[in-house]
Design a protein around this motif. Structure first.
Motif, PDB file in Angstrom:
ATOM      1  N   VAL A 167      21.962 -17.601 -20.539  1.00 35.26           N
ATOM      2  CA  VAL A 167      22.041 -16.645 -19.437  1.00 35.26           C
ATOM      3  C   VAL A 167      21.567 -15.253 -19.856  1.00 35.26           C
ATOM      4  O   VAL A 167      20.792 -14.603 -19.132  1.00 35.26           O
ATOM      5  CB  VAL A 167      23.488 -16.561 -18.896  1.00 35.26           C
ATOM      6  N   GLU A 168      22.033 -14.768 -21.003  1.00 43.08           N
ATOM      7  CA  GLU A 168      21.679 -13.422 -21.443  1.00 43.08           C
ATOM      8  C   GLU A 168      20.169 -13.241 -21.538  1.00 43.08           C
ATOM      9  O   GLU A 168      19.632 -12.189 -21.181  1.00 43.08           O
ATOM     10  CB  GLU A 168      22.334 -13.106 -22.785  1.00 43.08           C
ATOM     11  N   GLU A 169      19.488 -14.268 -22.036  1.00 48.70           N
ATOM     12  CA  GLU A 169      18.045 -14.155 -22.193  1.00 48.70           C
ATOM     13  C   GLU A 169      17.333 -14.173 -20.847  1.00 48.70           C
ATOM     14  O   GLU A 169      16.347 -13.465 -20.640  1.00 48.70           O
ATOM     15  CB  GLU A 169      17.545 -15.269 -23.105  1.00 48.70           C
ATOM     16  N   VAL A 170      17.824 -14.988 -19.912  1.00 47.42           N
ATOM     17  CA  VAL A 170      17.231 -15.009 -18.575  1.00 47.42           C
ATOM     18  C   VAL A 170      17.397 -13.651 -17.905  1.00 47.42           C
ATOM     19  O   VAL A 170      16.440 -13.077 -17.361  1.00 47.42           O
ATOM     20  CB  VAL A 170      17.870 -16.108 -17.706  1.00 47.42           C
ATOM     21  N   VAL A 171      18.609 -13.115 -17.945  1.00 43.74           N
ATOM     22  CA  VAL A 171      18.879 -11.817 -17.320  1.00 43.74           C
ATOM     23  C   VAL A 171      18.016 -10.731 -17.949  1.00 43.74           C
ATOM     24  O   VAL A 171      17.454  -9.866 -17.254  1.00 43.74           O
ATOM     25  CB  VAL A 171      20.379 -11.460 -17.423  1.00 43.74           C
ATOM     26  N   ARG A 172      17.884 -10.770 -19.270  1.00 42.26           N
ATOM     27  CA  ARG A 172      17.079  -9.766 -19.964  1.00 42.26           C
ATOM     28  C   ARG A 172      15.624  -9.801 -19.508  1.00 42.26           C
ATOM     29  O   ARG A 172      14.997  -8.766 -19.281  1.00 42.26           O
ATOM     30  CB  ARG A 172      17.173  -9.984 -21.473  1.00 42.26           C
ATOM     31  N   GLN A 173      15.082 -10.997 -19.349  1.00 43.74           N
ATOM     32  CA  GLN A 173      13.690 -11.087 -18.922  1.00 43.74           C
ATOM     33  C   GLN A 173      13.520 -10.642 -17.473  1.00 43.74           C
ATOM     34  O   GLN A 173      12.574  -9.920 -17.147  1.00 43.74           O
ATOM     35  CB  GLN A 173      13.154 -12.508 -19.081  1.00 43.74           C
ATOM     36  N   VAL A 174      14.417 -11.055 -16.597  1.00 47.67           N
ATOM     37  CA  VAL A 174      14.326 -10.636 -15.197  1.00 47.67           C
ATOM     38  C   VAL A 174      14.415  -9.117 -15.097  1.00 47.67           C
ATOM     39  O   VAL A 174      13.627  -8.478 -14.387  1.00 47.67           O
ATOM     40  CB  VAL A 174      15.426 -11.304 -14.356  1.00 47.67           C
ATOM     41  N   ARG A 175      15.350  -8.530 -15.821  1.00 46.07           N
ATOM     42  CA  ARG A 175      15.491  -7.071 -15.794  1.00 46.07           C
ATOM     43  C   ARG A 175      14.214  -6.387 -16.271  1.00 46.07           C
ATOM     44  O   ARG A 175      13.748  -5.403 -15.686  1.00 46.07           O
ATOM     45  CB  ARG A 175      16.682  -6.654 -16.652  1.00 46.07           C
ATOM     46  N   ILE A 212      22.340 -13.134 -12.216  1.00 47.64           N
ATOM     47  CA  ILE A 212      21.094 -12.367 -12.076  1.00 47.64           C
ATOM     48  C   ILE A 212      21.224 -11.333 -10.967  1.00 47.64           C
ATOM     49  O   ILE A 212      20.894 -10.152 -11.142  1.00 47.64           O
ATOM     50  CB  ILE A 212      19.909 -13.308 -11.800  1.00 47.64           C
ATOM     51  N   LEU A 213      21.699 -11.757  -9.811  1.00 47.40           N
ATOM     52  CA  LEU A 213      21.803 -10.839  -8.675  1.00 47.40           C
ATOM     53  C   LEU A 213      22.815  -9.729  -8.940  1.00 47.40           C
ATOM     54  O   LEU A 213      22.615  -8.581  -8.523  1.00 47.40           O
ATOM     55  CB  LEU A 213      22.175 -11.617  -7.416  1.00 47.40           C
ATOM     56  N   ARG A 214      23.866 -10.052  -9.647  1.00 43.13           N
ATOM     57  CA  ARG A 214      24.880  -9.042  -9.939  1.00 43.13           C
ATOM     58  C   ARG A 214      24.398  -8.051 -10.996  1.00 43.13           C
ATOM     59  O   ARG A 214      24.627  -6.843 -10.871  1.00 43.13           O
ATOM     60  CB  ARG A 214      26.163  -9.722 -10.417  1.00 43.13           C
ATOM     61  N   ARG A 215      23.705  -8.538 -11.999  1.00 45.16           N
ATOM     62  CA  ARG A 215      23.359  -7.699 -13.147  1.00 45.16           C
ATOM     63  C   ARG A 215      21.975  -7.067 -13.048  1.00 45.16           C
ATOM     64  O   ARG A 215      21.627  -6.196 -13.846  1.00 45.16           O
ATOM     65  CB  ARG A 215      23.474  -8.526 -14.424  1.00 45.16           C
ATOM     66  N   VAL A 216      21.176  -7.498 -12.077  1.00 45.56           N
ATOM     67  CA  VAL A 216      19.866  -6.858 -11.854  1.00 45.56           C
ATOM     68  C   VAL A 216      19.810  -6.417 -10.397  1.00 45.56           C
ATOM     69  O   VAL A 216      19.119  -7.020  -9.567  1.00 45.56           O
ATOM     70  CB  VAL A 216      18.708  -7.818 -12.194  1.00 45.56           C
ATOM     71  N   PRO A 217      20.537  -5.353 -10.055  1.00 48.13           N
ATOM     72  CA  PRO A 217      20.658  -4.959  -8.645  1.00 48.13           C
ATOM     73  C   PRO A 217      19.347  -4.492  -8.017  1.00 48.13           C
ATOM     74  O   PRO A 217      19.225  -4.494  -6.790  1.00 48.13           O
ATOM     75  CB  PRO A 217      21.688  -3.820  -8.694  1.00 48.13           C
ATOM     76  N   ASP A 218      18.370  -4.082  -8.843  1.00 44.12           N
ATOM     77  CA  ASP A 218      17.106  -3.596  -8.292  1.00 44.12           C
ATOM     78  C   ASP A 218      16.117  -4.720  -7.992  1.00 44.12           C
ATOM     79  O   ASP A 218      15.024  -4.456  -7.471  1.00 44.12           O
ATOM     80  CB  ASP A 218      16.460  -2.602  -9.264  1.00 44.12           C
ATOM     81  N   LEU A 219      16.457  -5.957  -8.318  1.00 41.56           N
ATOM     82  CA  LEU A 219      15.588  -7.079  -7.977  1.00 41.56           C
ATOM     83  C   LEU A 219      15.594  -7.269  -6.470  1.00 41.56           C
ATOM     84  O   LEU A 219      16.638  -7.473  -5.860  1.00 41.56           O
ATOM     85  CB  LEU A 219      16.080  -8.351  -8.673  1.00 41.56           C
ATOM     86  N   GLU A 243      23.874 -14.704  -0.150  1.00 40.98           N
ATOM     87  CA  GLU A 243      23.081 -13.705  -0.873  1.00 40.98           C
ATOM     88  C   GLU A 243      21.745 -13.458  -0.176  1.00 40.98           C
ATOM     89  O   GLU A 243      20.838 -14.287  -0.217  1.00 40.98           O
ATOM     90  CB  GLU A 243      22.830 -14.164  -2.314  1.00 40.98           C
ATOM     91  N   GLU A 244      21.599 -12.295   0.443  1.00 42.33           N
ATOM     92  CA  GLU A 244      20.377 -11.991   1.174  1.00 42.33           C
ATOM     93  C   GLU A 244      19.168 -11.873   0.254  1.00 42.33           C
ATOM     94  O   GLU A 244      18.032 -12.126   0.676  1.00 42.33           O
ATOM     95  CB  GLU A 244      20.542 -10.693   1.973  1.00 42.33           C
ATOM     96  N   ARG A 245      19.386 -11.483  -0.997  1.00 43.03           N
ATOM     97  CA  ARG A 245      18.252 -11.339  -1.918  1.00 43.03           C
ATOM     98  C   ARG A 245      17.786 -12.680  -2.473  1.00 43.03           C
ATOM     99  O   ARG A 245      16.722 -12.752  -3.092  1.00 43.03           O
ATOM    100  CB  ARG A 245      18.615 -10.395  -3.064  1.00 43.03           C
ATOM    101  N   LEU A 246      18.556 -13.743  -2.276  1.00 45.02           N
ATOM    102  CA  LEU A 246      18.092 -15.092  -2.584  1.00 45.02           C
ATOM    103  C   LEU A 246      17.337 -15.575  -1.352  1.00 45.02           C
ATOM    104  O   LEU A 246      17.910 -15.743  -0.283  1.00 45.02           O
ATOM    105  CB  LEU A 246      19.269 -16.015  -2.903  1.00 45.02           C
ATOM    106  N   MET A 247      16.045 -15.782  -1.492  1.00 44.25           N
ATOM    107  CA  MET A 247      15.189 -16.002  -0.338  1.00 44.25           C
ATOM    108  C   MET A 247      15.510 -17.308   0.393  1.00 44.25           C
ATOM    109  O   MET A 247      15.874 -18.312  -0.226  1.00 44.25           O
ATOM    110  CB  MET A 247      13.719 -16.008  -0.775  1.00 44.25           C
ATOM    111  N   PRO A 248      15.359 -17.286   1.735  1.00 48.61           N
ATOM    112  CA  PRO A 248      15.693 -18.456   2.569  1.00 48.61           C
ATOM    113  C   PRO A 248      14.584 -19.511   2.558  1.00 48.61           C
ATOM    114  O   PRO A 248      13.982 -19.838   3.589  1.00 48.61           O
ATOM    115  CB  PRO A 248      15.875 -17.834   3.965  1.00 48.61           C
ATOM    116  N   HIS A 249      14.314 -20.025   1.377  1.00 50.08           N
ATOM    117  CA  HIS A 249      13.271 -21.044   1.213  1.00 50.08           C
ATOM    118  C   HIS A 249      13.641 -21.923   0.030  1.00 50.08           C
ATOM    119  O   HIS A 249      13.946 -21.423  -1.050  1.00 50.08           O
ATOM    120  CB  HIS A 249      11.909 -20.380   0.973  1.00 50.08           C
TER     121      HIS A 249
END
Length: 420
Positions: A167-175, A212-219, A243-249
């Motif tokens: 998880v930490e590595e995924v979050v780091r890359q997304v950020r 991801i959504l919690r820790r990268v709020p600017d995504l 979660e509105e930022r998780l796209m409806p697709h």
């Protein structure tokens, strides 16, 4: 000397890995090379890769040609026998910086065929990428490999067993991608809903999405690639609903609509499961758009069985169809089953594609007059939250999220104007 050229076939994970390879090759100073990242999902995909390799040699007579990807992992000897090919690199080796450093070093000898046992790979390393080819959407690998053995599929033999990125590595890359200006991230893998089973604790894909959504709020936008509905966990379903930022697709790995064919495929769901799952998604997230992988002409499939797959499109409310004519893959159980005639397979695939064009046109027509936000990939073409392509009449700067109003469609994409 020219910069490396990468030709990518297949899935989103391959697209991500091509970006990683491009970074490794650039860091190593590798030049005058063509890298062909192959796919093995069908025999046609392998044939197209071989055809592309021959064309690449004609167009780049002095370049080295390096072949990698799933087809190279599964059939290294096939590509090694091609006179156009200089090196065959396995799926494990292609992700190592040392491989590309060795290729760039004139004094370092590397085997012409470097393909190890993919089943021995136990971890999926974190591979940071700096940007994503100038695009506004990036794929992030969170999982690789597959522990299931569908009777038609060779992918586990190209990718190995399922393994998750921490998880930490995924979050780091997304950020990091968001800090570079990326607006949208797509989580990808081979069997993405298997995420977390090999990690400590009780991690799941749904929990990862929440982190991801919690820790990268600017995504701005998060998407997930093809999922197996039977593995969707409660946290993922809740995120889709709330979660509105998780796209409806969502894109679903359904494959067929007949129960006997699903059992012969060794799938873990039945027709009723797929219908119930999609109905629940639409109840929880009105407006969600669904796509699916579907196979036409699986061995033993009768016309009545195929008709149930065709009917499943309406039953599940599907919009985007990814249709595969069944392709006999050596070594798979399905290859030993009674085969459907090749012409019949092609005809059924075309009927499914025609159904796909029909449901897409219906979806596009339903969007008339609606206002939505389009993420512009070029000055004229963007994507809606539902992943529908949007052509903006007046044009808009690439990379911007712009409000638009739908004024029509051309059968493949929405046509819109800037909304006030």
């Amino acid at each position: 000397m020219t910069a490396p050229r990468i030709i990518t076939f297949g899935c989103r994970l391959n697209a991500y890995e091509s970006e990683v390879m491009e970074g490794h090759a650039a860091a190593a100073g590798l030049a005058d090379v063509v890298i062909v990242n192959t796919c093995s999902v069908t025999g046609e995909a392998v044939r197209q890769a071989a055809q592309t390799i021959r064309r690449a040699r004609r167009e780049n007579p002095t370049a080295r040609i390096v072949v990698t990807g799933c087809a190279a992992q599964i059939e290294p000897e096939r590509f090694a026998e091609m006179p156009e090919v200089d090196h065959v690199i396995g799926n494990g080796e292609k992700m190592k910086a040392a491989t590309w450093q060795a290729l760039a070093d004139p004094g370092c000898e590397i085997e012409r065929v470097a393909v190890d046992d993919i089943m021995s790979v136990r971890e999926t390393a974190h591979h940071p990428i700096e940007g994503f080819g100038g695009r506004m959407r990036a794929f992030v690998e969170v999982q690789n490999g597959c522990d299931h053995r569908c009777t038609f599929c060779v992918i586990p033999f190209g990718r190995g067993n399922s393994r998750s990125v921490p998880v930490e590595e995924v979050v780091r890359q997304v950020r990091g991608l968001v800090e570079e200006g990326l607006q949208e991230v797509v989580l990808t893998g081979v069997d993405i809903t298997a995420y977390g089973a090999d990690l400590p604790g009780e991690m799941t894909l749904g929990r990862l999405v929440g982190e991801i959504l919690r820790r990268v709020p600017d995504l701005k936008r998060l998407r997930i690639s093809s999922i197996d509905s039977v593995e969707a966990d409660d946290h993922l379903i809740r995120a889709i609903a709330e979660e509105e930022r998780l796209m409806p697709h969502l894109h679903l790995s359904l494959q067929a609509g007949d129960d006997l064919i699903l059992k012969r495929m060794k799938r873990r769901h039945l027709r009723g499961d797929a219908i119930a799952f999609t109905r629940e998604l639409r109840r929880l997230r009105p407006g969600i758009v669904l796509g699916a992988d579907l196979i036409a002409g699986f061995p033993t499939e009768t016309e009545a069985m195929f008709a149930r797959t065709l009917d499943l499109v309406e039953e599940c409310g599907l919009t985007f169809l990814h249709v595969f004519p069944y392709s006999k893959r050596p070594g798979t159980p399905a290859a030993r089953m009674p085969q459907v005639a090749r012409q019949e397979i092609k005809a059924r695939a075309e009927r499914l594609r025609e159904k796909g064009r029909e449901v897409l046109a219906r979806h596009l027509a339903e969007q008339a007059g609606r206002r939505l936000e389009a993420l512009m990939e070029t000055d004229a073409i963007g994507r809606s939250p539902q992943f529908t392509e949007v052509r903006l009449e007046a044009g808009g700067r690439a990379g911007r999220m712009v409000p638009v109003r739908v004024i029509g469609h051309d059968g493949q994409r929405l046509i819109a104007e800037m909304a006030s």
